[in-house]
Write an enzyme that holds these catalytic residues in place. Sequence first.
Site, mmCIF file in Angstrom:
data_model
loop_
_atom_site.group_PDB
_atom_site.id
_atom_site.type_symbol
_atom_site.label_atom_id
_atom_site.label_comp_id
_atom_site.label_asym_id
_atom_site.label_seq_id
_atom_site.Cartn_x
_atom_site.Cartn_y
_atom_site.Cartn_z
ATOM 1 N N SER A 86 82.288 38.565 5.317
ATOM 2 C CA SER A 86 81.838 37.358 6.012
ATOM 3 C C SER A 86 81.547 36.208 5.050
ATOM 4 O O SER A 86 80.410 35.811 4.858
ATOM 5 C CB SER A 86 80.597 37.677 6.863
ATOM 6 O OG SER A 86 80.378 36.661 7.811
ATOM 7 N N GLY A 96 77.724 41.389 3.223
ATOM 8 C CA GLY A 96 77.431 41.719 1.833
ATOM 9 C C GLY A 96 78.700 41.881 1.034
ATOM 10 O O GLY A 96 79.791 42.033 1.581
ATOM 11 N N LEU A 97 78.548 41.848 -0.259
ATOM 12 C CA LEU A 97 79.667 42.063 -1.166
ATOM 13 C C LEU A 97 80.226 43.475 -1.010
ATOM 14 O O LEU A 97 79.551 44.366 -0.487
ATOM 15 C CB LEU A 97 79.202 41.876 -2.615
ATOM 16 C CG LEU A 97 78.926 40.452 -3.065
ATOM 17 C CD1 LEU A 97 78.132 40.456 -4.366
ATOM 18 C CD2 LEU A 97 80.223 39.676 -3.231
ATOM 19 N N SER A 98 81.421 43.680 -1.508
ATOM 20 C CA SER A 98 81.970 45.032 -1.574
ATOM 21 C C SER A 98 81.037 45.862 -2.450
ATOM 22 O O SER A 98 80.657 45.435 -3.538
ATOM 23 C CB SER A 98 83.377 44.990 -2.182
ATOM 24 O OG SER A 98 83.913 46.283 -2.259
ATOM 25 N N GLY A 99 80.630 47.008 -1.952
ATOM 26 C CA GLY A 99 79.703 47.855 -2.698
ATOM 27 C C GLY A 99 78.246 47.615 -2.364
ATOM 28 O O GLY A 99 77.365 48.266 -2.924
ATOM 29 N N ALA A 100 77.971 46.712 -1.426
ATOM 30 C CA ALA A 100 76.579 46.416 -1.057
ATOM 31 C C ALA A 100 75.992 47.462 -0.119
ATOM 32 O O ALA A 100 74.785 47.479 0.102
ATOM 33 C CB ALA A 100 76.473 45.030 -0.417
ATOM 34 N N GLY A 101 76.832 48.309 0.454
ATOM 35 C CA GLY A 101 76.338 49.341 1.362
ATOM 36 C C GLY A 101 76.585 49.057 2.833
ATOM 37 O O GLY A 101 76.015 49.717 3.696
ATOM 38 N N LYS A 102 77.447 48.087 3.141
ATOM 39 C CA LYS A 102 77.688 47.724 4.537
ATOM 40 C C LYS A 102 78.187 48.902 5.368
ATOM 41 O O LYS A 102 77.699 49.147 6.464
ATOM 42 C CB LYS A 102 78.699 46.570 4.628
ATOM 43 C CG LYS A 102 78.265 45.284 3.986
ATOM 44 C CD LYS A 102 79.306 44.195 4.113
ATOM 45 C CE LYS A 102 80.667 44.541 3.560
ATOM 46 N NZ LYS A 102 80.734 44.741 2.107
ATOM 47 N N THR A 103 79.161 49.620 4.844
ATOM 48 C CA THR A 103 79.724 50.748 5.588
ATOM 49 C C THR A 103 78.696 51.860 5.746
ATOM 50 O O THR A 103 78.505 52.389 6.851
ATOM 51 C CB THR A 103 80.996 51.269 4.889
ATOM 52 O OG1 THR A 103 81.964 50.209 4.867
ATOM 53 C CG2 THR A 103 81.568 52.479 5.604
#
Length: 171
Positions: free
Chosen positions: A81, A7-14
């Site tokens: 990715s 996902g984009l930065s800020g998508a909630g991946k972390t």
Amino acid sequence: MIVWLIGLSGAGKTTVGLRLAARLRADHPNLVYLDGDLLREVWGGTLSHDVAGRRVNAERLSRLCRMLDQQDIHVVAAVLSIFPEWQRWNREHLDGYFEVLLDVPMEVVVERDTKGLYRAALAGAASDVVGVDIPFPRPAEPDLVLDSSGRDGTPEDLVERILDALAVRVG
């Protein structure tokens, strides 16, 4: 099992990745959480954020996952990715590879902008920002797509959906 959160930065991946890893460790104590940003530090912080640096980081992360996979260590990886060829490589070389797209409209990540990346890029003060001046190609065939703007629920709800999908896959 390699769960690859895209996902984009800020998508909630972390946020989702850390919660997912914590939940999976109950049954898989041999699990590690890998974050693209943190791995840049592990590699010595020498990689740029341009496409060439990102490609090196992608290859290193995929190959690290393969090494861990070959030692029966499970992985939750949270990464931008942006290289379809490495996503294909993952499918071909990683056992139990499960790709999750945390899909969120660009306007939502710009609004969240937890790192200030989008604000700087849109003001012309930063470059090499995925989604602004570096394209973000959607994965061709993710195993699961979740709307992480809130429409599919809280981060904990997203974790539950991933766990449910993994349970179905394992059968």
